[in-house]
Design a protein around this motif. Sequence first.
Motif, PDB file in Angstrom:
ATOM      1  N   SER A 115       0.580  -0.938   0.331  1.00  0.00           N
ATOM      2  CA  SER A 115      -0.505  -0.469  -0.178  1.00  0.00           C
ATOM      3  C   SER A 115       1.390   1.299  -0.262  1.00  0.00           C
ATOM      4  O   SER A 115       2.139   1.748   0.352  1.00  0.00           O
ATOM      5  CB  SER A 115      -1.344  -0.240   0.812  1.00  0.00           C
ATOM      6  N   LEU A 159       0.322   5.359   0.900  1.00  0.00           N
ATOM      7  CA  LEU A 159      -0.487   6.011   0.725  1.00  0.00           C
ATOM      8  C   LEU A 159       0.061   8.052   0.865  1.00  0.00           C
ATOM      9  O   LEU A 159       1.212   8.306   1.432  1.00  0.00           O
ATOM     10  CB  LEU A 159      -1.086   6.358   2.880  1.00  0.00           C
ATOM     11  N   TYR A 164       0.468  11.889   0.519  1.00  0.00           N
ATOM     12  CA  TYR A 164      -0.608  13.328   1.414  1.00  0.00           C
ATOM     13  C   TYR A 164      -0.124  14.346   0.496  1.00  0.00           C
ATOM     14  O   TYR A 164       1.147  14.445  -0.019  1.00  0.00           O
ATOM     15  CB  TYR A 164       0.108  13.690   2.702  1.00  0.00           C
ATOM     16  N   ASP A 214      -4.687  16.644  -0.523  1.00  0.00           N
ATOM     17  CA  ASP A 214      -6.137  15.350  -0.342  1.00  0.00           C
ATOM     18  C   ASP A 214      -4.889  14.048   0.094  1.00  0.00           C
ATOM     19  O   ASP A 214      -4.101  13.886   0.232  1.00  0.00           O
ATOM     20  CB  ASP A 214      -6.516  16.168  -0.840  1.00  0.00           C
ATOM     21  N   LYS A 215      -5.687  13.605   0.616  1.00  0.00           N
ATOM     22  CA  LYS A 215      -5.268  11.882   1.284  1.00  0.00           C
ATOM     23  C   LYS A 215      -5.654  10.801   0.366  1.00  0.00           C
ATOM     24  O   LYS A 215      -7.003  10.462  -0.267  1.00  0.00           O
ATOM     25  CB  LYS A 215      -5.433  11.147   2.263  1.00  0.00           C
ATOM     26  N   ILE A 216      -4.499   9.877  -0.542  1.00  0.00           N
ATOM     27  CA  ILE A 216      -4.840   9.122  -1.927  1.00  0.00           C
ATOM     28  C   ILE A 216      -4.344   8.154  -1.262  1.00  0.00           C
ATOM     29  O   ILE A 216      -2.724   7.735  -0.965  1.00  0.00           O
ATOM     30  CB  ILE A 216      -4.445   9.642  -3.037  1.00  0.00           C
ATOM     31  N   LEU A 217      -5.533   6.643  -1.137  1.00  0.00           N
ATOM     32  CA  LEU A 217      -4.715   5.558  -0.668  1.00  0.00           C
ATOM     33  C   LEU A 217      -4.696   4.683  -2.246  1.00  0.00           C
ATOM     34  O   LEU A 217      -5.501   4.055  -3.107  1.00  0.00           O
ATOM     35  CB  LEU A 217      -5.408   4.928   0.061  1.00  0.00           C
ATOM     36  N   SER A 254      -8.383   4.849  -3.588  1.00  0.00           N
ATOM     37  CA  SER A 254      -9.246   4.877  -2.819  1.00  0.00           C
ATOM     38  C   SER A 254      -9.185   7.003  -2.106  1.00  0.00           C
ATOM     39  O   SER A 254      -7.905   6.947  -2.061  1.00  0.00           O
ATOM     40  CB  SER A 254      -9.627   4.347  -1.824  1.00  0.00           C
ATOM     41  N   ALA A 255     -10.146   7.527  -2.392  1.00  0.00           N
ATOM     42  CA  ALA A 255      -9.316   8.752  -2.278  1.00  0.00           C
ATOM     43  C   ALA A 255     -10.696   9.045  -0.456  1.00  0.00           C
ATOM     44  O   ALA A 255     -11.171   9.135  -0.052  1.00  0.00           O
ATOM     45  CB  ALA A 255     -10.554   9.793  -2.657  1.00  0.00           C
ATOM     46  N   GLY A 256      -9.632   9.739   0.147  1.00  0.00           N
ATOM     47  CA  GLY A 256      -9.359   9.805   2.024  1.00  0.00           C
ATOM     48  C   GLY A 256      -9.689  11.052   1.762  1.00  0.00           C
ATOM     49  O   GLY A 256     -10.186  11.391   1.079  1.00  0.00           O
ATOM     50  N   PRO A 257     -10.119  11.884   3.028  1.00  0.00           N
ATOM     51  CA  PRO A 257     -10.607  12.814   3.535  1.00  0.00           C
ATOM     52  C   PRO A 257      -9.688  14.092   2.730  1.00  0.00           C
ATOM     53  O   PRO A 257      -8.084  13.951   2.105  1.00  0.00           O
ATOM     54  CB  PRO A 257     -10.088  13.169   5.388  1.00  0.00           C
TER      55      PRO A 257
END
Length: 237
Positions: free
Chosen positions: A176, A178, A180, A215-218, A231-234
């Motif tokens: 994975s 993550l 920022y 923005d946070k993207i995983l 997937s897009a986080g907050p």
Amino acid sequence: MARLPIPGSDDGTWGDVLNDYLQVAHDPAGTLKSGAVDVSAIQDDSVTEAKLNTGSGTNGQVLTKDSGASGGFAWTTAPVTSVAGKTGAVTLVKADVGLDNVDNTSDANKPVSTAQQTALDGKVNVTNGGGETYFDAGNSGTAITLNLANGNVQKLTLTGNCTITLTSPASGAYRSLLLYIFQDGTGSRTITWPGSVKWGTAGAPTLSTAATKMDKILLDTVDGGTNWYGSAGPGGF
């Protein structure tokens, strides 16, 4: 007791006396009886090399008992001719048997193999609560390659409309990344994602446009980066 004829004493019986004597060691055909000559009857150093037929062997061979061979003996190659490439009176050191790294060290100082160290390096560090590996990828420009080997949590500052390339990780495990993603002081920067990133029915996320927002993207993969699932986080931090 059998004896040889005595001149002047065995008139008329010489033949019988001589036959009795010869029959002790010979059979009627005139050949020696089995066991007629024992070790005590052989003079020291009297058996020549030719009689032993030693000439038929070669260097390094040994004469061994072989009931199937003519005479009951045969020349054979010695079962062990060298040890770790050494011959003669052999003295081995640890390097001769592949134990170069073995020492009488304490348990804390014992070395591990290269393969073991590589496997250990790939484990998650759980010291102080299991921190992830963080990496600041810096400014994006208009194109950047992100390598998961640098860290599975990365910061990226968009300084232009950027095309991202993802370096494929090793396969065989869940991986994975993550991200920022920060807008620079100008804002409204966009990202073009590689075709290997799948976003599902929602499609690729729309990033915050305001300057300096994050923005946070995983992204994760289970097949070595052939497919990344995004997937897009907050957002808007």
